[in-house]
Design a protein around this motif. Structure first.
Motif, PDB file in Angstrom:
ATOM      1  N   PHE A  65      -2.433   2.412 -14.127  1.00 37.38           N
ATOM      2  CA  PHE A  65      -2.656   3.108 -12.855  1.00 37.38           C
ATOM      3  C   PHE A  65      -3.956   3.905 -12.904  1.00 37.38           C
ATOM      4  CE2 PHE A  65      -1.991   6.259  -9.571  1.00 37.38           C
ATOM      5  CZ  PHE A  65      -1.280   5.566  -8.607  1.00 37.38           C
ATOM      6  N   ASN A 101      -4.113   9.690  -0.377  1.00 39.35           N
ATOM      7  CA  ASN A 101      -3.068  10.521  -0.954  1.00 39.35           C
ATOM      8  C   ASN A 101      -3.243  10.719  -2.449  1.00 39.35           C
ATOM      9  OD1 ASN A 101      -1.594  11.019   1.357  1.00 39.35           O
ATOM     10  ND2 ASN A 101      -0.586   9.036   1.251  1.00 39.35           N
ATOM     11  N   ASN A 108      -3.552   5.334   2.915  1.00 41.74           N
ATOM     12  CA  ASN A 108      -2.572   5.681   1.894  1.00 41.74           C
ATOM     13  C   ASN A 108      -3.221   6.111   0.594  1.00 41.74           C
ATOM     14  OD1 ASN A 108       0.218   5.560   2.348  1.00 41.74           O
ATOM     15  ND2 ASN A 108       0.003   3.424   2.906  1.00 41.74           N
ATOM     16  N   PHE A 126       3.670  21.083  -0.146  1.00 46.25           N
ATOM     17  CA  PHE A 126       4.155  20.220  -1.213  1.00 46.25           C
ATOM     18  C   PHE A 126       3.761  20.787  -2.581  1.00 46.25           C
ATOM     19  CE2 PHE A 126       3.455  16.186  -3.748  1.00 46.25           C
ATOM     20  CZ  PHE A 126       4.785  16.049  -4.083  1.00 46.25           C
ATOM     21  N   VAL A 151       1.870   2.691  -3.378  1.00 47.76           N
ATOM     22  CA  VAL A 151       0.888   3.355  -4.245  1.00 47.76           C
ATOM     23  C   VAL A 151       1.072   4.882  -4.287  1.00 47.76           C
ATOM     24  CG1 VAL A 151      -1.561   3.774  -4.620  1.00 47.76           C
ATOM     25  CG2 VAL A 151      -0.760   1.478  -4.092  1.00 47.76           C
ATOM     26  N   PRO A 152       1.122   5.567  -3.120  1.00 47.14           N
ATOM     27  CA  PRO A 152       1.360   7.011  -3.198  1.00 47.14           C
ATOM     28  C   PRO A 152       2.709   7.350  -3.817  1.00 47.14           C
ATOM     29  CG  PRO A 152       0.957   6.331  -0.916  1.00 47.14           C
ATOM     30  CD  PRO A 152       0.916   5.106  -1.735  1.00 47.14           C
ATOM     31  N   TYR A 206      13.632   9.165  -5.079  1.00 49.71           N
ATOM     32  CA  TYR A 206      12.492   8.582  -4.357  1.00 49.71           C
ATOM     33  C   TYR A 206      12.715   7.100  -4.066  1.00 49.71           C
ATOM     34  CZ  TYR A 206       9.714  12.799  -4.731  1.00 49.71           C
ATOM     35  OH  TYR A 206       9.250  14.062  -4.582  1.00 49.71           O
ATOM     36  N   ILE A 245       4.229   5.689  -6.286  1.00 49.47           N
ATOM     37  CA  ILE A 245       4.042   5.617  -7.735  1.00 49.47           C
ATOM     38  C   ILE A 245       3.315   6.871  -8.219  1.00 49.47           C
ATOM     39  CG2 ILE A 245       2.924   4.325  -9.592  1.00 49.47           C
ATOM     40  CD1 ILE A 245       3.248   1.815  -7.833  1.00 49.47           C
ATOM     41  N   ALA A 246       2.301   7.293  -7.428  1.00 47.81           N
ATOM     42  CA  ALA A 246       1.523   8.475  -7.813  1.00 47.81           C
ATOM     43  C   ALA A 246       2.427   9.701  -7.907  1.00 47.81           C
ATOM     44  CB  ALA A 246       0.399   8.705  -6.806  1.00 47.81           C
ATOM     45  N   ILE A 247       3.322   9.882  -6.919  1.00 44.57           N
ATOM     46  CA  ILE A 247       4.212  11.039  -6.935  1.00 44.57           C
ATOM     47  C   ILE A 247       5.149  10.969  -8.135  1.00 44.57           C
ATOM     48  CG2 ILE A 247       6.201  12.061  -5.756  1.00 44.57           C
ATOM     49  CD1 ILE A 247       4.808  11.995  -3.246  1.00 44.57           C
ATOM     50  N   ALA A 274      -2.216  13.810 -14.391  1.00 41.47           N
ATOM     51  CA  ALA A 274      -0.855  13.297 -14.261  1.00 41.47           C
ATOM     52  C   ALA A 274      -0.783  11.795 -14.551  1.00 41.47           C
ATOM     53  CB  ALA A 274      -0.317  13.581 -12.866  1.00 41.47           C
ATOM     54  N   PHE A 275      -1.926  11.119 -14.551  1.00 44.54           N
ATOM     55  CA  PHE A 275      -1.886   9.661 -14.576  1.00 44.54           C
ATOM     56  C   PHE A 275      -2.302   9.093 -15.927  1.00 44.54           C
ATOM     57  CE2 PHE A 275      -2.662  11.146 -10.321  1.00 44.54           C
ATOM     58  CZ  PHE A 275      -1.557  10.608  -9.688  1.00 44.54           C
ATOM     59  N   ARG A 276      -1.718   7.944 -16.210  1.00 44.74           N
ATOM     60  CA  ARG A 276      -1.992   7.283 -17.474  1.00 44.74           C
ATOM     61  C   ARG A 276      -1.978   5.772 -17.291  1.00 44.74           C
ATOM     62  NH1 ARG A 276       2.286  10.367 -20.352  1.00 44.74           N
ATOM     63  NH2 ARG A 276       2.068  11.442 -18.382  1.00 44.74           N
ATOM     64  N   TYR A 293       4.481   9.630 -11.004  1.00 39.75           N
ATOM     65  CA  TYR A 293       3.687  10.043 -12.159  1.00 39.75           C
ATOM     66  C   TYR A 293       3.615  11.565 -12.253  1.00 39.75           C
ATOM     67  CZ  TYR A 293       1.576   5.810 -14.130  1.00 39.75           C
ATOM     68  OH  TYR A 293       1.358   4.639 -14.801  1.00 39.75           O
ATOM     69  N   VAL A 294       3.375  12.197 -11.087  1.00 39.25           N
ATOM     70  CA  VAL A 294       3.255  13.655 -11.078  1.00 39.25           C
ATOM     71  C   VAL A 294       4.559  14.293 -11.560  1.00 39.25           C
ATOM     72  CG1 VAL A 294       3.017  15.676  -9.595  1.00 39.25           C
ATOM     73  CG2 VAL A 294       1.477  13.738  -9.309  1.00 39.25           C
ATOM     74  N   TRP A 295       5.696  13.795 -11.063  1.00 40.79           N
ATOM     75  CA  TRP A 295       6.980  14.363 -11.484  1.00 40.79           C
ATOM     76  C   TRP A 295       7.191  14.163 -12.977  1.00 40.79           C
ATOM     77  CZ3 TRP A 295       9.407  18.026  -9.351  1.00 40.79           C
ATOM     78  CH2 TRP A 295       9.485  18.151  -7.953  1.00 40.79           C
ATOM     79  N   ARG A 296       6.843  12.975 -13.475  1.00 39.41           N
ATOM     80  CA  ARG A 296       7.054  12.713 -14.887  1.00 39.41           C
ATOM     81  C   ARG A 296       6.257  13.701 -15.733  1.00 39.41           C
ATOM     82  NH1 ARG A 296       6.313   6.824 -17.468  1.00 39.41           N
ATOM     83  NH2 ARG A 296       4.224   7.622 -17.785  1.00 39.41           N
ATOM     84  N   THR A 297       4.999  13.957 -15.272  1.00 40.98           N
ATOM     85  CA  THR A 297       4.169  14.914 -16.008  1.00 40.98           C
ATOM     86  C   THR A 297       4.793  16.313 -15.973  1.00 40.98           C
ATOM     87  OG1 THR A 297       2.294  13.628 -15.224  1.00 40.98           O
ATOM     88  CG2 THR A 297       1.805  15.735 -16.258  1.00 40.98           C
ATOM     89  N   PHE A 356       0.827  -1.200   0.000  1.00 40.47           N
ATOM     90  CA  PHE A 356       0.000   0.000   0.000  1.00 40.47           C
ATOM     91  C   PHE A 356       0.864   1.255   0.000  1.00 40.47           C
ATOM     92  CE2 PHE A 356      -3.697  -2.511   1.602  1.00 40.47           C
ATOM     93  CZ  PHE A 356      -4.598  -2.095   0.633  1.00 40.47           C
ATOM     94  N   GLY A 357       2.017   1.161   0.686  1.00 35.94           N
ATOM     95  CA  GLY A 357       2.913   2.312   0.753  1.00 35.94           C
ATOM     96  C   GLY A 357       3.493   2.684  -0.592  1.00 35.94           C
ATOM     97  N   LEU A 364       8.870  14.095   1.067  1.00 39.40           N
ATOM     98  CA  LEU A 364       7.969  14.477  -0.014  1.00 39.40           C
ATOM     99  C   LEU A 364       8.712  14.915  -1.263  1.00 39.40           C
ATOM    100  CD1 LEU A 364       5.123  16.397   1.843  1.00 39.40           C
ATOM    101  CD2 LEU A 364       4.871  14.394   0.404  1.00 39.40           C
ATOM    102  N   PHE A 365       9.883  15.543  -1.078  1.00 35.59           N
ATOM    103  CA  PHE A 365      10.666  16.017  -2.223  1.00 35.59           C
ATOM    104  C   PHE A 365      12.102  16.202  -1.749  1.00 35.59           C
ATOM    105  CE2 PHE A 365       8.295  19.417  -0.143  1.00 35.59           C
ATOM    106  CZ  PHE A 365       9.336  20.156   0.394  1.00 35.59           C
ATOM    107  N   LEU A 370      -4.373  14.412  -5.924  1.00 29.38           N
ATOM    108  CA  LEU A 370      -3.474  14.734  -7.029  1.00 29.38           C
ATOM    109  C   LEU A 370      -4.280  14.922  -8.313  1.00 29.38           C
ATOM    110  CD1 LEU A 370      -0.640  12.215  -6.174  1.00 29.38           C
ATOM    111  CD2 LEU A 370      -0.627  14.690  -5.833  1.00 29.38           C
TER     112      LEU A 370
END
Lengths: 268, 272
Positions: free
Chosen positions: B211, B198, B195, B52, A31-32, A65, A34-36, B206-208, A38-42, A28-29, A195-196, B202
């Motif tokens: 996911f 979170n 979790n 953030f 998942v967030p 990360y 991976i989400a972050i 951003a997602f594709r 994705y955000v950076w990649r965007t 579960f840890g 976080l960063f 967002l």
């Protein structure tokens, strides 16, 4: 020394009983995380091909990360602070006052055994995750950097533990310590680089943070790995980190001594 | 007599809920300092999320199509939904495994009201309303920064969609909590769901790939707050996401009801 070895042994077995919990926590840890990513990649794509943020290329950002995830798995205090607070509140520490066992050393053994057990469970999903991202994974700058990185992780673990231990000692004075632990945790989360990476912050803020122990709780080992701290700066960083460990240890001992004087073993 | 007992009477349920609320207020006021401290904790974590976003936007002007203040609006909206969920349901969901463990569920099963109703609404977390209000304040500020003046219809739409979002959070959490009938120790699972919150704050742009698919159609975290905030910020291209959010809310609730009933059938009291 042998008695503490037994503590480690029992600790590992106790912790492995919760392996499903550990596994859920790791998976579960992710998942967030991976989400972050994705955000950076965007963000990088939006800024244009081959752009960099601070001194980070996209690959370096993703590596950052991945490394803090690894450091966090190795050093984070997961439940020790709650357990210590409960021990104090319920009067369980009385037995340690009578036995020839040092409570701090005892808890430290349990902390390390919990980390070992956690790693045993989390290693597979973590490794799998890192493998899928291996093309983004930057190798350490040098073998020396890698050695210093490992050493720094050890110091980080000690620092994390002593700070949590000291916080848990609050249970001598207040009934409910969880709020205080969460308040400190919020600051740690932001200022330790969870976080960063801290070096994308404005310079002034970085300078302020350098005077706190927070960067040494997570960010510093990652910066060593990535070669951001090298040469004299690396030596200085390691010395400051060791200094914080000693300070936190001293504080932990002091607060324990004060607490014991205050302690009245309610309900025993 | 029997017939009247089994028919659904909303007024009676309102009365029961009133009594439960009163009980919660009394409970919270026993530990006033702790009550205030928990509010501070929540505010701090909310501020941390905003920090953030602030740091991200030091280095870019947009994430997908989302600008800085739009994302602030999103974080605020997500916090608003999450805190309302927390106010009404979170403690009750996490307590379910405790009720199973210590056998108190037997007592609740005997009460002449719908058991899911009592289990879900037993306690009210008052501090969460304060956090929700702070989220609302941030949202108002963000709309001001965006020079947005949402129409009454948009605000109404936003609130209705928030309701659907809360229903999704509640249904999924309740479903997970119902698993505790089997494993008893379900804290890991409940913590895991935390979790997932979170992701909800967002920007969906951003997602594709896989996911995005998973967190839209299986665990619709990317709809819960993104869709309501898009309505508010004039970012809705087509009505499809709105329909999808409502659809997913209904699906999640149905599945959770099915899971709850299956769990109850499986239930053997802890004490007998």
């Amino acid at each position: 020394m042998k008695k503490y070895w037994h503590v480690v042994n029992v600790g590992i077995q106790n912790n492995l009983a919760y392996r499903f919990n550990f596994l859920a926590r790791t998976v579960f840890g992710l998942v967030p995380l991976i989400a972050i990513l994705y955000v950076w990649r965007t963000i990088y794509q939006g800024n244009g091909r081959g752009s960099s943020i601070g001194s980070y290329s996209l690959a370096q950002m993703i590596s950052y990360y991945l490394i803090i995830t690894l450091v966090d798995a190795l050093t984070a205090v997961t439940q020790d602070d709650w357990e210590i607070a409960t021990d104090i509140k319920d009067g369980n520490i009385s037995q340690f006052l009578l036995k020839p066992i040092d409570y701090l050393a005892y808890r430290l053994c349990l902390f390390f055994s919990a980390r070992l057990a956690y790693l045993a469970v989390a290693a597979a999903p973590l490794a799998l995750f890192m493998l899928t991202l291996h093309k983004y994974f930057v190798a350490p700058r040098s073998w020396l950097a890698f050695g210093c990185f490992l050493f720094s992780i050890g110091l980080t673990a000690l620092l994390q533990f002593f700070i949590s231990y000291t916080m848990a000692m609050l249970a001598f004075w207040v009934l409910e310590v969880s709020t205080f632990i969460f308040i400190l945790f919020a600051f740690e989360y932001l200022a330790s680089g969870h976080l960063f990476p801290l070096d994308i912050l404005p310079h002034r803020l970085q300078q302020v943070l350098a005077y706190t122990p927070f960067p040494y709780q997570l960010y510093f080992p990652a910066s060593v790995y990535m070669g951001k701290s090298a040469g004299p700066e690396l030596i200085r960083g390691l010395l400051i980190q060791a200094g914080w460990v000693l300070a936190a240890y001293g504080l932990a001992r002091l607060v324990w001594r004060r607490g014991i004087r205050h302690y009245s073993a309610v309900g025993v | 007599m029997n017939e009247r007992k089994s028919s659904f009477r909303p007024l009676r349920y309102l009365g029961v809920y009133g009594a439960l609320c009163k009980n919660s207020v009394t409970r919270e006021m026993i530990f006033k300092a702790n009550f205030v401290l928990w509010i501070i904790v929540e505010l701090l974590w909310f501020a941390l999320q905003l920090c953030f976003i602030g740091v991200l936007y030091l280095h870019t002007n947009h994430i997908g199509t989302w600008t800085k203040w739009q994302v602030v609006l999103l974080v605020g909206g997500s916090q608003f939904i999450q805190q309302l969920f927390q106010a009404f349901f979170l403690t009750n969901c996490t307590n379910l495994s405790e009720l199973v463990r210590n056998g108190k569920l037997d007592f609740l099963l005997l009460l002449p009201v719908n058991t899911r109703f009592v289990v879900s609404f037993r306690q009210l977390d008052l501090g969460a309303f304060v956090s929700a209000a702070s989220a609302l304040a941030v949202m108002v500020y963000a709309t001001h920064q965006l020079h947005l003046l949402p129409s009454a219809m948009q605000v109404f739409g936003f609130l209705v969609l928030c309701f659907a979002g809360i229903a999704i959070h509640y249904s999924l959490m309740f479903l997970l909590a119902a698993i505790s009938f089997w494993t008893v120790r379900a804290q890991g699972i409940v913590w895991g769901y935390y979790n997932l919150f979170n992701i909800a704050r967002l920007p969906d742009d951003a997602f594709r790939g896989l996911f995005k698919l998973v967190f839209t159609f299986a665990i619709p975290m990317l709809l819960v707050s993104n869709v309501p905030v898009r309505v508010l910020a004039d970012k809705l291209g087509s009505p499809k996401p709105v329909l999808l959010l409502f659809g997913m809310a209904i699906v999640c609730f149905t599945i959770s009801e099915w899971g709850w009933r299956a769990s109850l059938r499986h239930y053997t009291s802890a004490s007998s």
